[in-house]
Design an enzyme around this catalytic site. Structure first.
Site, mmCIF file in Angstrom:
data_model
loop_
_atom_site.group_PDB
_atom_site.id
_atom_site.type_symbol
_atom_site.label_atom_id
_atom_site.label_comp_id
_atom_site.label_asym_id
_atom_site.label_seq_id
_atom_site.Cartn_x
_atom_site.Cartn_y
_atom_site.Cartn_z
ATOM 1 C CG MET A 228 -2.078 -1.119 1.174
ATOM 2 S SD MET A 228 -2.942 -1.109 2.615
ATOM 3 C CE MET A 228 -1.845 -1.872 3.770
ATOM 4 C CG ASP B 274 -4.163 -5.120 8.153
ATOM 5 O OD1 ASP B 274 -4.337 -6.596 7.867
ATOM 6 O OD2 ASP B 274 -3.564 -4.481 7.373
#
Length: 581
Positions: A23, A135
């Site tokens: 990411m 997460d």
């Protein structure tokens, strides 16, 4: 591509790259305004062009910046510079738990409890603000050399949630910790973080992931359908209390899980008490088999790839390309379901608001019964309209005398409906902890055990010269002597080595060039060898070093040595030979 020395927003000067992910790329940078090092995460190029993702990322990162807790990496700034979206965070010099697991295999029970207490303490603050991480995994948990744990990646994790299940590359690292409800396509809740923390705790204790598979979808299906492998088979002597915490945290039905991180933290605080080691195994109150055979859809982005028909069974995965016509139908269905859902919300909200008014049920403030005897506390709570649990919790206290009330759960001053069950925490007095000799033991293990007993543990480094007998993290001294007693809340300092390496004498004839090169490789220093013709030293002998014996070694420095080389014999010229000069 961001280069060394480049400035972001004319403020954050890049020092070096310290990590790359699916990411974002992470850089160590220098904040030229506040004169400090920071970590800068710059969004990956394809995500930076997704407007919806960017907006979500900025909103969630700003929300995460409001969190202030020693176990959460602090977010300093969020911004954009020439189309590059970034988040500026506290720079942590440590390693993530995945690295620690690779090095150690698995951790001890006391170490895991200490780590989980810190994680749940930090997550409690997030959950109090209804911020969901989404997460939790070892790669997002940093641990410093002094044992302090830091949770990172709040903003990006929350923003990524909406797209991660359709991106195989980004989900693979997180699917091992994916809650069943998210694997089933439902939204995340506070209890989704609880599930991930339960899987993390299992992994830290066993060194293994409970669910494995060849791809992300296969692993997600296992989270949905397969019970968690028994941790007792991996650790036969594990206390029942630890097994219960993992079992409760990883329940597939969220009704069987802890309601939030604070409840899990409270349970962890006493899990190593002798009284809890053989407690009854936790039994699920609600059914765990409440998930249907919903097919999971893996989206194929390449329009040239045609979907293949497969047999439809509960264990199969359907791979298909969604056409514009199908998308319109889905949108109509979503709108219809949204309308129904909104109506239900209005009805339920009306019921929740109106029923207490109709029945006369109102919220009452929990009275403060601190320092009262058990009898007086029960009488006061019952007089105020509350029920009192038959089971009291025992806690150590230096302020409240033995037998009196230290606190209640729910806490004094909080508002609860009439008839709420109140648990009393009773003082067992000023419990003393007898200090042992911790020398040569691993500081993480000792720290976890002492903190579980209620002591405050400080880790400090002490400079010592390089010693082959010392191990990383080994305790060399302690501030409180063996046999002394400390009260709960008092502090003990454990000293671990800060090993200082010094240059030996390379010119004493005992070192070869290859041995010096090995020494330099081990200490991450550069070696420059200069061969010099000389008649003063025997060939091959080392007669000079630019870093003298006893000089402290620092990584990246250059050691220069000179090696004697035999002098070249010169040919006599003709005039000298013939005498005709």
């Amino acid at each position: 591509m961001i280069m060394k020395g480049q400035k972001i927003s004319d403020r954050y000067q890049i020092i070096k790259s310290i990590g790359e992910g699916g990411m974002a790329n992470v850089y160590l940078a220098y904040d030229t305004i506040l004169d400090r090092n920071v970590a800068v995460k710059v969004l990956r190029g394809d995500l930076a062009t997704d407007e919806k993702f960017v907006r979500r990322f900025q909103r969630e990162a700003l929300s995460a910046s409001s969190l202030n807790h020693p176990n959460i990496v602090e977010v300093y700034d969020v911004g954009e510079d020439n189309g590059q979206y970034y988040i500026v965070m506290e720079y942590i010099e440590g390693k993530h738990l995945k690295e620690l697991l690779k090095k150690r295999g698995h951790l001890t029970i006391t170490e895991v409890v200490d780590i989980m207490l810190q994680i749940t303490d930090g997550m409690s603050v997030a959950h109090d603000s209804y911020i969901i991480h989404r997460d939790i995994k070892p790669q997002n948990i940093m641990i410093l050399e002094n044992g302090l744990v830091k949770i990172t990646d709040f903003g990006i994790a929350m923003a990524m949630n909406a797209t991660q299940l359709t991106q195989t590359n980004s989900v693979m690292g997180s699917v091992h910790y994916l809650p069943p409800e998210q694997a089933n396509g439902k939204g995340a809740s506070l209890q989704s973080d609880i599930y991930s923390m339960g899987i993390l705790m299992y992994e830290l204790l066993t060194g293994k992931l409970p669910y494995r598979g060849e791809n992300a979808v296969e692993i997600a299906l296992k989270h949905l359908k397969e019970p968690l492998p028994s941790i007792r088979e991996e650790i036969p002597n594990i206390p029942n209390s630890i097994e219960n915490i993992i079992k409760k945290a990883t329940a597939k039905n969220i009704k069987n899980r802890y309601i939030d991180a604070r409840e899990m933290h409270t349970d962890l605080l006493t899990c190593l008490d002798d009284s809890r080691k053989k407690e009854p195994i936790y039994e699920y109150k609600y059914s765990e088999n409440n998930y249907d055979d919903t097919k999971m859809v893996k989206i194929i982005k390449d329009p040239d790839i045609k979907s293949k028909k497969t047999k439809e069974s509960s264990e199969e995965v359907i791979a298909k390309q969604i056409t514009p016509e199908e998308l319109k139908k889905q949108n109509k269905l979503v709108l219809m379901l949204a309308s129904i859902f909104t109506g239900l919300v209005v009805i339920i909200t009306s019921i929740v608001v109106l029923i207490p008014l109709i029945t006369g049920g109102k919220e009452l403030k929990v009275p403060d019964v601190t320092n009262m005897s058990i009898t007086k506390a029960i009488d006061k709570l019952q007089d105020e309209g509350f029920k009192v649990s038959d089971e009291q919790q025992e806690v150590s206290s230096t302020d409240i005398k033995e037998g009196n009330i230290v606190k209640t759960n729910p806490a004094a001053g909080s508002k609860r409906t009439k008839g709420t069950l109140i648990t009393l925490y009773v003082s067992v007095g000023d419990t003393k902890v007898t200090i042992e000799n911790y020398k040569d033991r691993n500081y993480l293990e000792v720290k976890g055990a002492l903190e579980a007993l209620g002591l405050r543990v400080v880790i400090e480094k002490k400079e010592i010269e390089e010693n082959d007998n010392l191990k990383e993290g080994q305790i060399i001294e302690q501030s409180v002597a063996e046999g002394e007693k400390l009260s709960v809340g008092e502090t003990i300092t454990l000293y671990i080595p800060d090993i200082i390496s010094k240059f030996p004498n390379f010119t004493d004839g005992s070192y070869s060039v290859s041995e010096i090169q090995k020494f330099c490789d081990e200490h991450n220093i550069k070696l420059e060898v200069e061969e010099v013709e000389t008649s003063e030293y025997t060939e091959g002998s080392i007669y000079y070093q630019n870093k003298p014996e006893g000089y402290t070694i620092a990584e990246g420095v250059t050691l220069k040595i000179r090696v004697a080389k035999e002098m070249t014999q010169q040919e006599p010229d003709d005039c000298e030979e013939t005498g005709l000069c």
